[in-house]
Design an enzyme around this catalytic site. Sequence first.
Site, short mmCIF file in Angstrom:
data_model
loop_
_atom_site.label_atom_id
_atom_site.label_comp_id
_atom_site.label_asym_id
_atom_site.label_seq_id
_atom_site.Cartn_x
_atom_site.Cartn_y
_atom_site.Cartn_z
N HIS A 1 24.32 43.48 40.02
CA HIS A 1 24.51 44.62 40.93
C HIS A 1 23.27 45.51 41.01
O HIS A 1 23.20 46.39 41.84
CB HIS A 1 25.71 45.46 40.49
CG HIS A 1 26.98 44.68 40.54
ND1 HIS A 1 27.45 43.96 39.46
CD2 HIS A 1 27.87 44.47 41.55
CE1 HIS A 1 28.58 43.35 39.81
NE2 HIS A 1 28.85 43.64 41.06
N ASP B 1 35.99 29.20 43.14
CA ASP B 1 35.96 30.63 42.80
C ASP B 1 37.33 31.27 42.91
O ASP B 1 38.02 31.10 43.91
CB ASP B 1 35.03 31.37 43.78
CG ASP B 1 33.56 31.04 43.55
OD1 ASP B 1 33.18 30.82 42.40
OD2 ASP B 1 32.79 31.01 44.54
N1 GLN Z 1 30.22 31.75 44.82
C1 GLN Z 1 30.27 33.13 45.21
C2 GLN Z 1 28.87 33.70 45.25
O1 GLN Z 1 28.07 33.34 44.45
C3 GLN Z 1 31.13 33.94 44.28
C4 GLN Z 1 31.29 35.36 44.75
C5 GLN Z 1 32.34 36.13 44.00
O2 GLN Z 1 32.73 35.76 42.94
N2 GLN Z 1 32.79 37.23 44.53
O3 GLN Z 1 28.55 34.55 46.06
#
Ligand code: GLN
Length: 761
Positions: A701, A606
Amino acid sequence: MKNVHTHILGFPRIGARRELKTALEAFWRGDASAAALEQTGAALRARHWDLQAKAGLAFVTVGDFAFYDQVANHIQLFGCEPERFGFDGADSELVRYFAMARGERGCCGAHAGHALEMTKWFDTNYHYLVPEFSPETRFALACERLFAEVAQAQALGHAVKASLIGPLTFLWLGKEKAADFDRLDLLERLLPAYCAVLARLKALGVEWVQLDEPILGLDLPPRWRNAFEPAYWLLGQSGLKLMLATYFSPLEENLSLAARLPVAGLHIDGIRARHELASVADWLALPKVLSVGIIDGRNIWRTDLDRAISVLRPLLEKRGGALWLAPSCSLLHVPFSLEGEDGLEPETRSWLAFASEKLGELQTLQLALGGGDAEAALATSRAASASRAASAHVHNDAVAARVQALAPGADERSSPFATRVQRQQARFDLPAYPTTTIGSFPQTAAIRAARAAFKRGELDADDYAAAMHAEIGYAVARQEALGLDVLVHGEAERNDMVEYFGEQLAGFAFTRNGWVQSYGSRCVKPPVIVGDVARPQPMTVAWTAYAQSLTARPMKGMLTGPITILQWSFVRDDQPRSLTALQIALAIRDEVADLQAAGIGIIQIDEPALREGLPLRRALWSDYLAWATRAFRVTASVADDSTQVHTHMCYAQFNDILADIAALDADVITIETSRSDMELLDAFGNYRYPNQIGPGVYDIHSPAVPDTAAIVRLLEKAARVIPPAQLWVNPDCGLKTRAWPETEAALANMVAAARQMRLAA
Ligand code: GLN
Ligand code: ZN
C-alpha cells in the site's frame, strides 16, 4: 381508516452523476473553494429531497448527507475529534473533517495526523471512519451542520424527519484507544450531547427523529443490551417522537427489548427479518408506530408488490390500520436511478429498481394499501415478476442439471496434501523459500489507455492483443531478471478482478452508472448476477498460455474465486446465495480445468472476500463457511495432484476461521502479514496449519521500498512458528497500484532476502 405513511432511512448522497465525487476531488486538488463544495452539497440535498417529496413521502430525511461519511459527521457533531490531530481554533470545520478522513497533508505512518481507521459498515461494502475513544473523550454539541441542513429543507417547504446514528451504535462502532477501558463507560457522558442535539431539533420544529441502532441485530454483550433502556428513557424526555431504526439482521433475543423501549416508533428490516414482522406487530404497544422495511435496500431488484401487499395487509390489520412503509435500510447501498441504463437488455432492466425507482414502489404500496387505484403500477410489477420467473436470461437448464448431478465428493482433490506436495515438488523442483507475487503488476497509464481504446472500439482485437502481449512480455522479462521462482502474467488485461470475469460469464449484467459509494469519493459499480451462471468459453487461458510460452519457469494462472465474485456483485434474490456460489464455482472450475490442460501447473484462486461474507450473527457462521468453503473446493478440486492450487486473501484476521481456511485445502495460501509484523502467523503455527503459506513480507500500500534486512527479519520470525519447508516469500497483495521502479526495487530485496534464508538453512 387507513393511516399508511412512507419514509426512507437515507438516500444515496453521491448524486445521479456522481457530482459529489467530482466536487470533492476538485476541492481536494485545490481547484474549487470550500464554498463551491458546500454549494454542491446543498444542491444535491435539495434535489434528493425533492425526489422524496414528489414520491409522496411523509417527510424528507435530513442527516443522511455527508461529504465523506456519516459517522465522521457524528464525530464532529458530538465534538469528539481525536486529540492526536492537535486541531486548534485556526482549523476550519471542513479542514478538520478531511484531516480525519484522509490524514493530514504530507503525513503518513504512525504520525499523529494519520487518518482515522476505516472499516466496513456492518456487512455492507460501505466503509466508515472509526471513532476513537479513550477515558479522556468528552462530548458536546459542537457542529451546526445538521441544524443548517434541517433549516435548508424546511426553507424548501419540506416536512423533516431528522436522522442520527443512535448513541449505542455510535459507541459500538468506535475503537478503544486505551487499555483497561470500556467505551460503553462513555455513554453517560455522551447522552447529554444527544439530548442537546434533540433539544435543538425540537426548537427547529422537527417532530420525528430517526435513531439508527442496527447493533440490535448483533450478538450483543449483556452490558450493551442493558444500556438501551435507561439511555432511551433519557432521550425520550426530549419530547420528540423517536423512531428507533434497526436493519441488516433479525432482532431475535433483542426483539422484546426493542419493542418495549420508550420510543414512538420502531423500524424493522422486513427483508432480513421478515419472519419477525408478525411478532413485532403483536409486541409493539399500539400507540407506537411500526415502520416496515418492505423494500430491499440492499439489492437492486424490483419489489414483487403483490407479495409485499400480502405481507403488509395482516400487519396493517394488527396495527389498527396504521403503518409506516420504508425500504429495509438506507438506500445508500443501491445505485441512484435506472435512468440512462439503456445499455441493459430491456427485459433485464424491467426487473430492476434502484433508489429512485424504490421511492416509486413505496408510493404504489401506500396507494394500494390505502384503498386507492394502484392497478396500473401493480400490473407492471406483476408483468416484471412473471417475465423474470420465466426468462431464458435467468434459467439455464444445463446449469441446473449440472448442479443437481454434482457428486458429494466433487469438492475433493484426488489425493491428500501430503501426496500432492511430493508430486508438485517433483514437477517444479522449487528451492526452499520459493518467491512469487500475488498476480498484478503495475497498471501503467499506457495499459489503461490501451484497454479503454479497445473498449471504445478504437483499437481492434489484434492490436489490443499485441499491446497486451507486449505488457506480458515486459512483466515476464522483469520477473526473470529479478530471479523470481514462480511467475505471473501481470493482469494487464484486467480492469477489476470481478468485472473481468463477470463480463465473460453468462448470467451477469453490467450497468453504465450503477455506482454505489464505498467510502469518501470512492464508488464501486458491482455487476448484477441476473441468472444461472455459466462459462461459455475460456477466459484467461490464451493470456496465461502466452505468458508461459515466454519462460521456462512455472507461470501461475490467476483466477477470482466464487465467493469473491458473489460478494462483490448484486446477487439474485430468487435463489439462495449458496446456490449462486455453487454455479459460479462450477464456471471457474471449468477455467481451472482448461488452464491445466493448457499446461499451466500452478493456479491461484483469489478469495479476498471470503471473510467479509461472514453473517452478522455468529450462529449463522458455520452454515455460511460450510457452503463457501465447499464452493471454493468445487472450483479447485478439478486440479490434478501435480497441479498446485494457490489462494490469496488480503487481510490478517484468521484466528476465528482457521479451521475453515484449512478446509479450503489449497496447496498454498498467501496472506497479508507485514503490517501486523507476522503476528497472525502465531495462529497458523498453533493450529499446525498443514499446507504451505506465503505470509506477505512487505506492504504494497505504500511506495516505500523495504530493505532486505527487514524482510529477512520478518521471514526469521515466520520461520520460528511455521516449519520453513512450508514457507513461501511474496508481497502482501497485488502490485497494480504501484509503479515499476519501486516494484522492482522491492522485489529485488525480497528475492535477496529469500536467498539469505536459503543459505542460512
Ligand atoms: N490477483 C489479484 C492482484 O494481484 C489479487 C487482488 C486482491 O487480492 N484483492 O491484483
Ligand atoms: Zn490481496
